[in-house]
Design an enzyme around this catalytic site. Structure first.
Site, PDB file in Angstrom:
ATOM      1  N   ARG A 116       0.838  -1.204   0.000  1.00  0.00           N
ATOM      2  CA  ARG A 116       0.000   0.000   0.000  1.00  0.00           C
ATOM      3  C   ARG A 116       0.863   1.240   0.000  1.00  0.00           C
ATOM      4  O   ARG A 116       2.009   1.205   0.469  1.00  0.00           O
ATOM      5  CB  ARG A 116      -0.944   0.008   1.199  1.00  0.00           C
ATOM      6  CG  ARG A 116      -0.283  -0.010   2.582  1.00  0.00           C
ATOM      7  CD  ARG A 116       0.135   1.338   3.093  1.00  0.00           C
ATOM      8  NE  ARG A 116       0.403   1.337   4.521  1.00  0.00           N
ATOM      9  CZ  ARG A 116       1.194   2.193   5.133  1.00  0.00           C
ATOM     10  NH1 ARG A 116       1.835   3.119   4.444  1.00  0.00           N
ATOM     11  NH2 ARG A 116       1.372   2.150   6.439  1.00  0.00           N
ATOM     12  N   GLU A 215      -6.351   7.217   8.012  1.00  0.00           N
ATOM     13  CA  GLU A 215      -5.211   7.978   8.554  1.00  0.00           C
ATOM     14  C   GLU A 215      -4.642   8.957   7.518  1.00  0.00           C
ATOM     15  O   GLU A 215      -4.183  10.047   7.856  1.00  0.00           O
ATOM     16  CB  GLU A 215      -4.137   6.993   9.010  1.00  0.00           C
ATOM     17  CG  GLU A 215      -2.920   7.654   9.559  1.00  0.00           C
ATOM     18  CD  GLU A 215      -1.909   6.644  10.089  1.00  0.00           C
ATOM     19  OE1 GLU A 215      -2.308   5.602  10.637  1.00  0.00           O
ATOM     20  OE2 GLU A 215      -0.705   6.915   9.952  1.00  0.00           O
ATOM     21  N   ARG A 219      -5.407   5.632   0.861  1.00  0.00           N
ATOM     22  CA  ARG A 219      -4.480   4.519   1.003  1.00  0.00           C
ATOM     23  C   ARG A 219      -4.767   3.644  -0.207  1.00  0.00           C
ATOM     24  O   ARG A 219      -5.872   3.103  -0.327  1.00  0.00           O
ATOM     25  CB  ARG A 219      -4.724   3.739   2.293  1.00  0.00           C
ATOM     26  CG  ARG A 219      -4.181   4.431   3.555  1.00  0.00           C
ATOM     27  CD  ARG A 219      -2.664   4.305   3.616  1.00  0.00           C
ATOM     28  NE  ARG A 219      -2.065   5.072   4.700  1.00  0.00           N
ATOM     29  CZ  ARG A 219      -1.803   4.600   5.916  1.00  0.00           C
ATOM     30  NH1 ARG A 219      -2.113   3.367   6.243  1.00  0.00           N
ATOM     31  NH2 ARG A 219      -1.205   5.357   6.806  1.00  0.00           N
ATOM     32  N   CYS A 261       1.326  10.770   9.489  1.00  0.00           N
ATOM     33  CA  CYS A 261       2.270  10.213  10.472  1.00  0.00           C
ATOM     34  C   CYS A 261       3.675  10.242   9.874  1.00  0.00           C
ATOM     35  O   CYS A 261       3.869   9.816   8.739  1.00  0.00           O
ATOM     36  CB  CYS A 261       1.879   8.777  10.816  1.00  0.00           C
ATOM     37  SG  CYS A 261       3.031   7.979  11.955  1.00  0.00           S
ATOM     38  N   THR A 263       6.088   8.368  10.183  1.00  0.00           N
ATOM     39  CA  THR A 263       6.635   7.052   9.798  1.00  0.00           C
ATOM     40  C   THR A 263       6.321   6.721   8.342  1.00  0.00           C
ATOM     41  O   THR A 263       6.927   5.831   7.765  1.00  0.00           O
ATOM     42  CB  THR A 263       6.062   5.903  10.662  1.00  0.00           C
ATOM     43  OG1 THR A 263       4.642   5.844  10.460  1.00  0.00           O
ATOM     44  CG2 THR A 263       6.364   6.101  12.126  1.00  0.00           C
ATOM     45  N   ARG A 270       4.128   0.528   2.376  1.00  0.00           N
ATOM     46  CA  ARG A 270       4.340  -0.618   3.264  1.00  0.00           C
ATOM     47  C   ARG A 270       4.047  -1.874   2.450  1.00  0.00           C
ATOM     48  O   ARG A 270       2.924  -2.085   1.993  1.00  0.00           O
ATOM     49  CB  ARG A 270       3.443  -0.554   4.506  1.00  0.00           C
ATOM     50  CG  ARG A 270       3.881  -1.544   5.596  1.00  0.00           C
ATOM     51  CD  ARG A 270       3.120  -1.343   6.895  1.00  0.00           C
ATOM     52  NE  ARG A 270       1.831  -1.991   6.880  1.00  0.00           N
ATOM     53  CZ  ARG A 270       1.610  -3.257   7.246  1.00  0.00           C
ATOM     54  NH1 ARG A 270       2.597  -4.017   7.670  1.00  0.00           N
ATOM     55  NH2 ARG A 270       0.396  -3.762   7.206  1.00  0.00           N
ATOM     56  N   ARG A 299       4.378  -7.507  12.626  1.00  0.00           N
ATOM     57  CA  ARG A 299       3.055  -7.168  13.192  1.00  0.00           C
ATOM     58  C   ARG A 299       2.228  -8.443  13.293  1.00  0.00           C
ATOM     59  O   ARG A 299       2.559  -9.460  12.688  1.00  0.00           O
ATOM     60  CB  ARG A 299       2.288  -6.199  12.271  1.00  0.00           C
ATOM     61  CG  ARG A 299       2.907  -4.826  12.158  1.00  0.00           C
ATOM     62  CD  ARG A 299       2.037  -3.868  11.335  1.00  0.00           C
ATOM     63  NE  ARG A 299       2.668  -2.555  11.255  1.00  0.00           N
ATOM     64  CZ  ARG A 299       2.130  -1.493  10.664  1.00  0.00           C
ATOM     65  NH1 ARG A 299       0.927  -1.566  10.092  1.00  0.00           N
ATOM     66  NH2 ARG A 299       2.756  -0.336  10.637  1.00  0.00           N
ATOM     67  N   GLU A 304      -2.071  -3.321  12.572  1.00  0.00           N
ATOM     68  CA  GLU A 304      -1.126  -2.779  13.537  1.00  0.00           C
ATOM     69  C   GLU A 304      -1.648  -2.970  14.959  1.00  0.00           C
ATOM     70  O   GLU A 304      -2.856  -2.894  15.195  1.00  0.00           O
ATOM     71  CB  GLU A 304      -0.988  -1.277  13.257  1.00  0.00           C
ATOM     72  CG  GLU A 304       0.234  -0.678  13.838  1.00  0.00           C
ATOM     73  CD  GLU A 304       0.394   0.768  13.392  1.00  0.00           C
ATOM     74  OE1 GLU A 304      -0.573   1.362  12.900  1.00  0.00           O
ATOM     75  OE2 GLU A 304       1.502   1.294  13.569  1.00  0.00           O
TER      76      GLU A 304
HETATM   77  P1  ADP Z   1      -1.509  -0.344   6.977  1.00  0.00           P
HETATM   78  O1  ADP Z   1      -0.945   0.818   7.668  1.00  0.00           O
HETATM   79  O2  ADP Z   1      -0.567  -0.866   5.984  1.00  0.00           O
HETATM   80  O3  ADP Z   1      -2.859  -0.149   6.418  1.00  0.00           O
HETATM   81  P2  ADP Z   1      -2.379  -2.281   9.090  1.00  0.00           P
HETATM   82  O4  ADP Z   1      -1.349  -3.031   9.867  1.00  0.00           O
HETATM   83  O5  ADP Z   1      -3.314  -1.423   9.823  1.00  0.00           O
HETATM   84  O6  ADP Z   1      -1.529  -1.458   8.071  1.00  0.00           O
HETATM   85  O7  ADP Z   1      -3.181  -3.302   8.212  1.00  0.00           O
HETATM   86  C1  ADP Z   1      -4.345  -2.978   7.524  1.00  0.00           C
HETATM   87  C2  ADP Z   1      -5.075  -4.238   7.100  1.00  0.00           C
HETATM   88  O8  ADP Z   1      -4.343  -4.892   6.071  1.00  0.00           O
HETATM   89  C3  ADP Z   1      -5.272  -5.245   8.208  1.00  0.00           C
HETATM   90  O9  ADP Z   1      -6.547  -5.832   8.086  1.00  0.00           O
HETATM   91  C4  ADP Z   1      -4.221  -6.300   7.909  1.00  0.00           C
HETATM   92  O10 ADP Z   1      -4.565  -7.580   8.373  1.00  0.00           O
HETATM   93  C5  ADP Z   1      -4.203  -6.271   6.405  1.00  0.00           C
HETATM   94  N1  ADP Z   1      -2.958  -6.770   5.826  1.00  0.00           N
HETATM   95  C6  ADP Z   1      -1.740  -6.224   5.939  1.00  0.00           C
HETATM   96  N2  ADP Z   1      -0.819  -6.952   5.272  1.00  0.00           N
HETATM   97  C7  ADP Z   1      -1.489  -7.970   4.703  1.00  0.00           C
HETATM   98  C8  ADP Z   1      -1.113  -9.075   3.884  1.00  0.00           C
HETATM   99  N3  ADP Z   1       0.147  -9.254   3.482  1.00  0.00           N
HETATM  100  N4  ADP Z   1      -2.082  -9.948   3.509  1.00  0.00           N
HETATM  101  C9  ADP Z   1      -3.361  -9.756   3.891  1.00  0.00           C
HETATM  102  N5  ADP Z   1      -3.784  -8.749   4.646  1.00  0.00           N
HETATM  103  C10 ADP Z   1      -2.861  -7.861   5.054  1.00  0.00           C
HETATM  104  N1  ARG Z   2       0.742   6.798  16.516  1.00  0.00           N
HETATM  105  C1  ARG Z   2       0.979   5.397  16.667  1.00  0.00           C
HETATM  106  C2  ARG Z   2       2.186   5.178  17.581  1.00  0.00           C
HETATM  107  O1  ARG Z   2       2.902   6.114  17.795  1.00  0.00           O
HETATM  108  C3  ARG Z   2       1.218   4.696  15.340  1.00  0.00           C
HETATM  109  C4  ARG Z   2       2.502   5.056  14.649  1.00  0.00           C
HETATM  110  C5  ARG Z   2       2.830   4.322  13.372  1.00  0.00           C
HETATM  111  N2  ARG Z   2       1.701   3.745  12.734  1.00  0.00           N
HETATM  112  C6  ARG Z   2       0.836   4.400  11.966  1.00  0.00           C
HETATM  113  N3  ARG Z   2      -0.234   3.766  11.601  1.00  0.00           N
HETATM  114  N4  ARG Z   2       1.053   5.608  11.565  1.00  0.00           N
HETATM  115  O2  ARG Z   2       2.400   4.085  18.042  1.00  0.00           O
END
Ligand code: ADP
Ligand code: ARG
Length: 349
Positions: A116, A215, A219, A261, A263, A270, A299, A304
């Site tokens: 993404r 966020e 995305r 953010c 990061t 990501r 993760r 997250e």
């Molecule tokens: P992001 O910041 O990349 O959106 P999250 O960790 O919040 O990250 O993940 C968002 C969603 O994407 C969650 O439902 C997670 O399970 C899903 N997800 C992330 N990576 C994968 C993957 N490789 N395969 C399937 N689902 C994924």
């Molecule tokens: N604000 C949260 C923390 O400081 C998330 C930071 C990174 N992740 C994100 N989705 N931006 O732990």
């Protein structure tokens, strides 16, 4: 952790980059500053003060925040990405430059792959400082641009407002949709007027998806079962360039794509796999040694701040700024190749 007008007292076990880098001097220097959209230091640090377990703890309200509050953001950016003030960011979204043959052709380890990027519209505030009207305008522009896509990117935009609870729950469980009520986003002001202005666009196969006004304003997501990382990246880059024909995104020469953010700055990319490594999970120190070596993050599988289920983890690139998109995906690829190799050896005992 009430937000007050004086220098905050962080608990001694607080490990956030905010608590490390917000010195008394920096606090005094920044406390009365404001960007042109009215974003203040108090708003920038609200999430880290409300959530002492934050890893980072700060959000930007607009592009200007990274300049106005540079005394705080710069050291955080430097520590997270290893990127200094004198460095500049270079983007490379050319899929031809990616060398990532499927590392798991037998489909034994990689459950799914997802890449993404975050994007925000140029000359508008970011989510923490956006007004309701501006957010609605983002939704309008995004859904119009998305509805013009064709071929394998053709899909439908589904607003969150009015979405059936069962439908949204199923989308979340299947890893396609963001969760409601994230406490880090809540404290950053990113959940205001929820669910208005939020939504998800996806094609029928759910291999191409776009989150609107989570966020970040957009995305853009490409995902599928298995480990064909290159196919996932190609679909993503072709979608990005088509959307960019319609929408101008916020980009700075120094910080790359601008995100709420720090990061996510730079590539805002990501690249992750859900990977089954039950033996490495039993040797967690070794697992982390490999992921650290390749600049990767571990993760759980429900997003997250979630836990692993059944020895399956979400493994993704950690650095996003000062490296190209190709390098971000390559970090993930190289790490995954090594994880699979070690997992095989451990399984043999
Ligand atoms: P992001 O910041 O990349 O959106 P999250 O960790 O919040 O990250 O993940 C968002 C969603 O994407 C969650 O439902 C997670 O399970 C899903 N997800 C992330 N990576 C994968 C993957 N490789 N395969 C399937 N689902 C994924
Ligand atoms: N604000 C949260 C923390 O400081 C998330 C930071 C990174 N992740 C994100 N989705 N931006 O732990």
């Amino acid at each position: 952790m009430a937000i007050s007008n004086s220098y905050p007292n962080f608990p001694s076990d607080c490990k956030s980059l905010l608590s490390k880098h917000l010195t008394k001097e920096i606090y005094e220097e920044l406390k009365n500053k404001k960007t042109s959209s009215g974003f203040t230091l108090e708003a920038a640090i609200a999430s880290g003060l409300e959530n002492y377990d934050s890893g980072i703890g700060v959000y930007a309200g607009d592009l200007e925040s990274y300049d106005t509050f540079a005394a705080l953001f710069d050291p955080i950016i430097e520590e997270y990405h290893g990127f200094c003030k004198s460095d500049s960011h270079v983007s490379n979204l050319n899929a031809k430059d990616l060398n990532a043959p499927n590392p798991d052709v037998e489909n034994k380890y990689i459950v799914s792959t997802r890449i993404r990027v975050g994007r925000n519209i140029a000359n508008l505030p970011l989510g923490p400082a956006i007004t309701k009207d501006q957010r609605d305008e983002v939704e309008k522009q995004a859904s119009q641009a998305l509805n013009s896509l064709d071929g394998n990117l053709k899909g439908t935009y589904y607003p969150l407002d009015g979405m059936n609870e069962e439908v949204s729950q199923k989308l979340i469980e299947d890893h396609f949709l963001f969760k409601a009520g994230d406490r880090f986003l809540e404290a950053a002001g990113l959940n205001r007027n929820w669910p208005k202005g939020r939504g998800i666009y996806h094609n029928d196969e759910k291999t191409f998806l776009v989150w609107v006004n989570e966020e970040d304003q957009l995305r853009i997501i490409s995902m599928q079962q298995g480990g064909d990382i290159k196919e996932v990246f190609q679909r993503l880059t072709s979608a990005i360039s088509k959307i960019e024909e319609k929408i101008k995104f916020s980009y700075s020469k120094h910080l790359g794509y601008i995100t709420s953010c720090p990061t996510n700055l730079g590539t805002a990319l990501r690249a992750s796999v859900h990977i089954k490594v039950p033996n490495l999970a039993q040797n967690y120190a070794h697992f982390e040694e490999i992921t650290n070596k390749h600049h990767l993050q571990i993760r759980g599988i429900n997003g997250e701040h979630s836990e692993s289920v059944g020895g399956v983890y979400d493994i993704s690139n950690k650095r996003r700024l000062g490296v190209t998109e190709i390098q971000c995906v390559q970090d993930m690829y190289d790490g995954v190749v090594e994880l699979i190799k070690v997992e095989k050896e451990l399984a043999l005992g």
